[in-house]
Design a protein around this motif. Structure first.
Motif, PDB file in Angstrom:
ATOM      1  N   LYS A  88       6.442  14.972  -3.506  1.00 14.73           N
ATOM      2  CA  LYS A  88       7.355  15.330  -2.418  1.00 14.73           C
ATOM      3  C   LYS A  88       8.306  16.383  -2.978  1.00 14.73           C
ATOM      4  N   PRO A  89       7.872  17.645  -3.015  1.00 16.56           N
ATOM      5  CA  PRO A  89       8.643  18.673  -3.707  1.00 16.56           C
ATOM      6  C   PRO A  89       9.948  19.082  -3.037  1.00 16.56           C
ATOM      7  N   GLU A  90      10.143  18.747  -1.789  1.00 19.78           N
ATOM      8  CA  GLU A  90      11.424  19.105  -1.165  1.00 19.78           C
ATOM      9  C   GLU A  90      11.885  17.982  -0.258  1.00 19.78           C
ATOM     10  N   GLY A  91      13.158  17.993   0.038  1.00 21.05           N
ATOM     11  CA  GLY A  91      13.705  17.042   1.001  1.00 21.05           C
ATOM     12  C   GLY A  91      13.841  15.628   0.490  1.00 21.05           C
ATOM     13  N   TYR A  92      14.167  15.455  -0.768  1.00 21.08           N
ATOM     14  CA  TYR A  92      14.363  14.103  -1.278  1.00 21.08           C
ATOM     15  C   TYR A  92      15.761  13.981  -1.877  1.00 21.08           C
ATOM     16  N   ASP A  93      16.174  12.734  -2.026  1.00 25.75           N
ATOM     17  CA  ASP A  93      17.479  12.450  -2.587  1.00 25.75           C
ATOM     18  C   ASP A  93      17.332  12.270  -4.093  1.00 25.75           C
ATOM     19  N   GLY A  94      17.824  13.194  -4.875  1.00 29.44           N
ATOM     20  CA  GLY A  94      17.690  13.168  -6.328  1.00 29.44           C
ATOM     21  C   GLY A  94      18.463  12.070  -7.011  1.00 29.44           C
ATOM     22  N   PHE A  95      19.257  11.314  -6.260  1.00 29.77           N
ATOM     23  CA  PHE A  95      20.018  10.216  -6.851  1.00 29.77           C
ATOM     24  C   PHE A  95      19.370   8.865  -6.579  1.00 29.77           C
ATOM     25  N   LYS A  96      18.242   8.864  -5.836  1.00 30.48           N
ATOM     26  CA  LYS A  96      17.607   7.597  -5.472  1.00 30.48           C
ATOM     27  C   LYS A  96      16.143   7.605  -5.867  1.00 30.48           C
ATOM     28  N   SER A  97      15.665   6.458  -6.271  1.00 26.30           N
ATOM     29  CA  SER A  97      14.273   6.289  -6.652  1.00 26.30           C
ATOM     30  C   SER A  97      13.510   5.631  -5.504  1.00 26.30           C
ATOM     31  N   ASP A  98      12.329   6.159  -5.189  1.00 26.23           N
ATOM     32  CA  ASP A  98      11.543   5.513  -4.139  1.00 26.23           C
ATOM     33  C   ASP A  98      10.822   4.274  -4.663  1.00 26.23           C
ATOM     34  N   TYR A  99      10.884   4.002  -5.958  1.00 26.99           N
ATOM     35  CA  TYR A  99      10.379   2.720  -6.453  1.00 26.99           C
ATOM     36  C   TYR A  99      11.317   1.599  -6.026  1.00 26.99           C
ATOM     37  N   LEU A 100      12.619   1.865  -6.057  1.00 27.47           N
ATOM     38  CA  LEU A 100      13.585   0.834  -5.681  1.00 27.47           C
ATOM     39  C   LEU A 100      13.751   0.724  -4.173  1.00 27.47           C
ATOM     40  N   ASP A 101      13.692   1.840  -3.486  1.00 33.33           N
ATOM     41  CA  ASP A 101      13.837   1.864  -2.035  1.00 33.33           C
ATOM     42  C   ASP A 101      12.844   2.874  -1.469  1.00 33.33           C
ATOM     43  N   PRO A 102      11.685   2.406  -0.980  1.00 29.11           N
ATOM     44  CA  PRO A 102      10.651   3.318  -0.503  1.00 29.11           C
ATOM     45  C   PRO A 102      11.113   4.291   0.579  1.00 29.11           C
ATOM     46  N   MET A 103      12.147   3.928   1.310  1.00 34.39           N
ATOM     47  CA  MET A 103      12.588   4.817   2.372  1.00 34.39           C
ATOM     48  C   MET A 103      13.657   5.803   1.895  1.00 34.39           C
ATOM     49  N   ALA A 104      14.093   5.683   0.634  1.00 34.16           N
ATOM     50  CA  ALA A 104      15.045   6.658   0.095  1.00 34.16           C
ATOM     51  C   ALA A 104      14.367   8.018  -0.036  1.00 34.16           C
ATOM     52  N   ASN A 105      13.133   8.018  -0.491  1.00 35.68           N
ATOM     53  CA  ASN A 105      12.334   9.229  -0.654  1.00 35.68           C
ATOM     54  C   ASN A 105      10.892   8.910  -0.278  1.00 35.68           C
ATOM     55  N   PRO A 106      10.607   8.729   0.999  1.00 41.70           N
ATOM     56  CA  PRO A 106       9.265   8.312   1.400  1.00 41.70           C
ATOM     57  C   PRO A 106       8.217   9.368   1.043  1.00 41.70           C
ATOM     58  N   ARG A 107       7.100   8.889   0.530  1.00 43.08           N
ATOM     59  CA  ARG A 107       5.993   9.762   0.148  1.00 43.08           C
ATOM     60  C   ARG A 107       4.706   9.235   0.758  1.00 43.08           C
ATOM     61  N   ASP A 108       3.807  10.149   1.118  1.00 46.06           N
ATOM     62  CA  ASP A 108       2.500   9.747   1.630  1.00 46.06           C
ATOM     63  C   ASP A 108       1.660   9.166   0.495  1.00 46.06           C
ATOM     64  N   TRP A 109       0.681   8.353   0.868  1.00 45.27           N
ATOM     65  CA  TRP A 109      -0.172   7.667  -0.100  1.00 45.27           C
ATOM     66  C   TRP A 109      -1.604   8.138  -0.005  1.00 45.27           C
ATOM     67  N   ALA A 110      -2.344   7.876  -1.071  1.00 48.99           N
ATOM     68  CA  ALA A 110      -3.807   7.948  -1.057  1.00 48.99           C
ATOM     69  C   ALA A 110      -4.291   6.573  -1.503  1.00 48.99           C
ATOM     70  N   ILE A 111      -5.220   6.014  -0.765  1.00 50.65           N
ATOM     71  CA  ILE A 111      -5.891   4.793  -1.189  1.00 50.65           C
ATOM     72  C   ILE A 111      -7.263   5.246  -1.674  1.00 50.65           C
ATOM     73  N   ILE A 112      -7.502   5.097  -2.962  1.00 46.18           N
ATOM     74  CA  ILE A 112      -8.724   5.572  -3.597  1.00 46.18           C
ATOM     75  C   ILE A 112      -9.633   4.367  -3.812  1.00 46.18           C
ATOM     76  N   VAL A 113     -10.880   4.454  -3.354  1.00 45.45           N
ATOM     77  CA  VAL A 113     -11.810   3.335  -3.447  1.00 45.45           C
ATOM     78  C   VAL A 113     -12.875   3.671  -4.494  1.00 45.45           C
ATOM     79  N   LEU A 114     -13.051   2.743  -5.438  1.00 53.32           N
ATOM     80  CA  LEU A 114     -14.031   2.904  -6.521  1.00 53.32           C
ATOM     81  C   LEU A 114     -15.071   1.795  -6.432  1.00 53.32           C
ATOM     82  N   ASP A 115     -16.310   2.115  -6.781  1.00 56.98           N
ATOM     83  CA  ASP A 115     -17.339   1.078  -6.775  1.00 56.98           C
ATOM     84  C   ASP A 115     -17.245   0.223  -8.034  1.00 56.98           C
ATOM     85  N   LYS A 116     -18.169  -0.714  -8.194  1.00 59.66           N
ATOM     86  CA  LYS A 116     -18.115  -1.647  -9.330  1.00 59.66           C
ATOM     87  C   LYS A 116     -18.284  -0.951 -10.674  1.00 59.66           C
ATOM     88  N   ASP A 117     -18.847   0.269 -10.661  1.00 57.93           N
ATOM     89  CA  ASP A 117     -19.009   1.050 -11.891  1.00 57.93           C
ATOM     90  C   ASP A 117     -17.905   2.089 -12.047  1.00 57.93           C
TER      91      ASP A 117
END
Length: 170
Positions: A88-117
Motif C-alpha cells: 500500500k504505497p500511498e494513503g496510509y498512516d505511518g504511525f499505525k501498524s495494520d498488524y495491530l489494527d487492520p483498518m488503520a492501514n487496510p491492504r488487499d489480500w491474495a489467497i494463494i492455493v498450493l497442492d500437496k506437492d
C-alpha cells in the motif's frame, strides 16, 4: 506461521518477508526444502536497507512491500492456503501498524492455493472491505477456507467469508 500436516508428516513454515515456504520433517532430520509460494502480482520483497532509527521509517518500508501471513492446511482437499498482503504505497498512516489494527492501514489480500506437492494451483485477490478482514483470523473446515470479517458496529457478531476450491470441469 507453522503448520504440521499429520497426513504428510511435514512441518510447513510461512515467513512474513519471504516468497518461499519451508518444508521439513517433524524430526528435523531432513534437509529443509523451499517452495515458491507467492502471487504473480507481488513485486520482489526487498529487505530493509538499514536499521531504522524511527518507527515511521520501518512502517513505511513494511507498507511498500508485500508481506505474508499464515499457511493453512486443508486436509479435506489436500491443499494449502497461504495469505499475502499487497503493498500500500500511498494513503496510509505511518504511525499505525495494520498488524495491530487492520483498518488503520487496510491492504488487499491474495489467497494463494498450493497442492500437496507445494505447486501453485491458483490464487484469489480479496479486496479489503470497509469493515475489515483479519490476517490471523482464518480457519479451514470441511466446507472450505474461512476469513474473519469485522463490523465494528456489531462487535458481538462474528462473520466469516468462505472460499471453496472447486475443480475445473473443462
Amino acid at each position: 506461521m507453522v503448520v504440521i500436516t499429520p497426513k504428510q508428516k511435514k512441518i510447513v513454515t510461512s515467513y512474513s518477508g519471504f516468497e518461499y515456504i519451508s518444508v521439513t520433517s517433524p524430526s528435523f532430520n531432513d534437509t529443509v526444502k523451499y517452495f515458491k509460494a507467492t502471487s504473480e502480482k507481488f513485486q520482489e520483497i526487498r529487505p530493509a536497507p538499514k536499521p531504522y532509527e524511527v518507527v515511521e521509517e520501518e512502517i513505511d518500508h513494511y507498507m511498500n512491500v508485500p508481506t505474508f501471513g499464515g499457511i493453512y492446511y486443508d486436509k479435506f482437499r489436500d491443499v494449502y492456503y497461504r495469505i499475502g498482503k499487497f503493498p500500500k504505497p500511498e494513503g496510509y498512516d505511518g504511525f499505525k501498524s495494520d498488524y495491530l489494527d487492520p483498518m488503520a492501514n487496510p491492504r488487499d489480500w491474495a489467497i494463494i492455493v498450493l497442492d500437496k506437492d507445494f505447486k501453485k494451483l491458483t490464487e484469489y485477490t480479496l479486496k479489503q472491505p470497509k469493515d475489515g478482514i483479519y490476517f490471523e483470523n482464518c480457519f479451514v473446515n470441511k466446507y472450505g477456507f474461512y476469513v474473519a470479517y469485522v463490523d465494528y458496529s456489531k462487535e458481538d457478531k462474528l462473520v466469516f467469508k468462505g472460499f471453496v476450491l472447486e475443480e475445473n470441469q473443462n
